[in-house]
Enzyme design. Sequence first.
Site, PDB file in Angstrom:
ATOM      1  N   GLU A 101       0.853  -1.192   0.000  1.00 14.63           N
ATOM      2  CA  GLU A 101       0.000   0.000   0.000  1.00 14.63           C
ATOM      3  C   GLU A 101       0.885   1.237   0.000  1.00 14.63           C
ATOM      4  OE1 GLU A 101      -2.489   1.494  -0.847  1.00 14.63           O
ATOM      5  OE2 GLU A 101      -4.108   0.990   0.525  1.00 14.63           O
ATOM      6  N   ASP A 105      -3.707   5.719   5.982  1.00 17.78           N
ATOM      7  CA  ASP A 105      -4.252   6.915   6.629  1.00 17.78           C
ATOM      8  C   ASP A 105      -5.122   6.430   7.795  1.00 17.78           C
ATOM      9  OD1 ASP A 105      -5.473   9.313   7.229  1.00 17.78           O
ATOM     10  OD2 ASP A 105      -5.764   9.912   5.158  1.00 17.78           O
ATOM     11  N   LYS A 133       0.622   7.791   7.681  1.00 18.09           N
ATOM     12  CA  LYS A 133       0.324   9.175   8.061  1.00 18.09           C
ATOM     13  C   LYS A 133       0.216   9.288   9.580  1.00 18.09           C
ATOM     14  CE  LYS A 133      -1.699  12.259   4.872  1.00 18.09           C
ATOM     15  NZ  LYS A 133      -2.805  12.959   4.241  1.00 18.09           N
ATOM     16  N   PHE A 155      -1.157  17.495   2.746  1.00 19.38           N
ATOM     17  CA  PHE A 155      -1.618  17.064   1.417  1.00 19.38           C
ATOM     18  C   PHE A 155      -0.414  16.668   0.584  1.00 19.38           C
ATOM     19  CE2 PHE A 155      -5.616  17.555  -1.190  1.00 19.38           C
ATOM     20  CZ  PHE A 155      -5.189  16.629  -2.126  1.00 19.38           C
ATOM     21  N   ASP A 162      -1.844  10.809  -5.714  1.00 19.40           N
ATOM     22  CA  ASP A 162      -2.400  11.794  -6.650  1.00 19.40           C
ATOM     23  C   ASP A 162      -3.189  12.899  -5.959  1.00 19.40           C
ATOM     24  OD1 ASP A 162      -4.681  10.135  -5.887  1.00 19.40           O
ATOM     25  OD2 ASP A 162      -5.749  11.117  -7.525  1.00 19.40           O
ATOM     26  N   ARG A 168       0.938  11.582  -9.869  1.00 19.47           N
ATOM     27  CA  ARG A 168       1.380  10.223  -9.523  1.00 19.47           C
ATOM     28  C   ARG A 168       2.772   9.960 -10.081  1.00 19.47           C
ATOM     29  NH1 ARG A 168      -3.132   7.334  -7.434  1.00 19.47           N
ATOM     30  NH2 ARG A 168      -5.107   7.764  -8.451  1.00 19.47           N
TER      31      ARG A 168
HETATM   32  C1  PRP Z   1      -5.582   5.970  -0.804  1.00 15.19           C
HETATM   33  C2  PRP Z   1      -4.430   5.016  -0.564  1.00 15.19           C
HETATM   34  C3  PRP Z   1      -5.065   3.928   0.237  1.00 15.19           C
HETATM   35  C4  PRP Z   1      -6.138   4.637   1.014  1.00 15.19           C
HETATM   36  C5  PRP Z   1      -5.634   4.873   2.395  1.00 15.19           C
HETATM   37  O1  PRP Z   1      -6.256   5.526  -1.931  1.00 15.19           O
HETATM   38  O2  PRP Z   1      -3.875   4.541  -1.755  1.00 15.19           O
HETATM   39  O3  PRP Z   1      -5.609   2.934  -0.586  1.00 15.19           O
HETATM   40  O4  PRP Z   1      -6.376   5.899   0.373  1.00 15.19           O
HETATM   41  O5  PRP Z   1      -6.618   5.471   3.184  1.00 15.19           O
HETATM   42  P1  PRP Z   1      -7.165   4.787   4.513  1.00 15.19           P
HETATM   43  O6  PRP Z   1      -5.990   4.236   5.275  1.00 15.19           O
HETATM   44  O7  PRP Z   1      -7.784   5.979   5.214  1.00 15.19           O
HETATM   45  O8  PRP Z   1      -8.164   3.767   4.153  1.00 15.19           O
HETATM   46  P2  PRP Z   1      -7.288   6.418  -2.750  1.00 15.19           P
HETATM   47  O9  PRP Z   1      -8.661   6.135  -2.238  1.00 15.19           O
HETATM   48  O10 PRP Z   1      -6.840   7.853  -2.734  1.00 15.19           O
HETATM   49  O11 PRP Z   1      -7.175   5.800  -4.216  1.00 15.19           O
HETATM   50  P3  PRP Z   1      -5.920   5.732  -5.217  1.00 15.19           P
HETATM   51  O12 PRP Z   1      -4.957   4.726  -4.647  1.00 15.19           O
HETATM   52  O13 PRP Z   1      -6.523   5.289  -6.513  1.00 15.19           O
HETATM   53  O14 PRP Z   1      -5.309   7.117  -5.301  1.00 15.19           O
END
Ligand code: PRP
Length: 182
Positions: A101, A105, A133, A155, A162, A168
């Site tokens: 991953e 977050d 994070k 951010f 992205d 990206r």
């Molecule tokens: C982001 C990141 C994780 C998720 C983390 O994906 O890649 O998959 O958020 O957040 P969390 O720990 O709060 O669940 P995003 O939804 O932005 O999609 P992407 O990978 O296509 O940019």
Amino acid sequence: MAGLHQDIEKVLISEEEIREIIGRLGEQISHDYAGKNPLVVAVLRGAFVFTADLMRAITVPCAVDFMAVSSYGNGVKSSGVVRIVKDLDTEIAGRDVLIAEDILDSGLTLSYLVELLKGRGARSIKICAFAVKDIANHTAAVVPDYVGTHVPDEFIVGYGLDFAERYRNLPYVGVLKHEVYS
Ligand code: PRP
């Protein structure tokens, strides 16, 4: 790339630091999975850049597959339920699964995925997060087994991350200028 660089307030994780992180993670994982043949699962889209680097730093035989998820309703951050947009093509019963991953977050995406993959009979499931994070007074829903680095609650974009599908392709992780997203 100049146009993209202009939107960056400051570099948070340089290309050099990324190389060091990848080298360290690759060594740990190769050591821990000696004699095994893990399936690396990249969570699209963000993790594709990190996964490509990580795979090349792993020295044991391994395979890769991809999952894409998106949040339901008001978003994964509130609901913790994700929709599978693209599922694995690989049968994971009995496999050692390593989820790659880009950023952790709330951890809700991963806690959901781990439960889902457990239900399919994976022999083991571990998580490798490039960045975690750091959020004050907040505990993520999952604890990754391998952590590349910690990032502040800002951010950030680049290295797969992205803003509106842009940035990206930046080769480093940077903080996006406020005026770009406000
Ligand atoms: C982001 C990141 C994780 C998720 C983390 O994906 O890649 O998959 O958020 O957040 P969390 O720990 O709060 O669940 P995003 O939804 O932005 O999609 P992407 O990978 O296509 O940019």
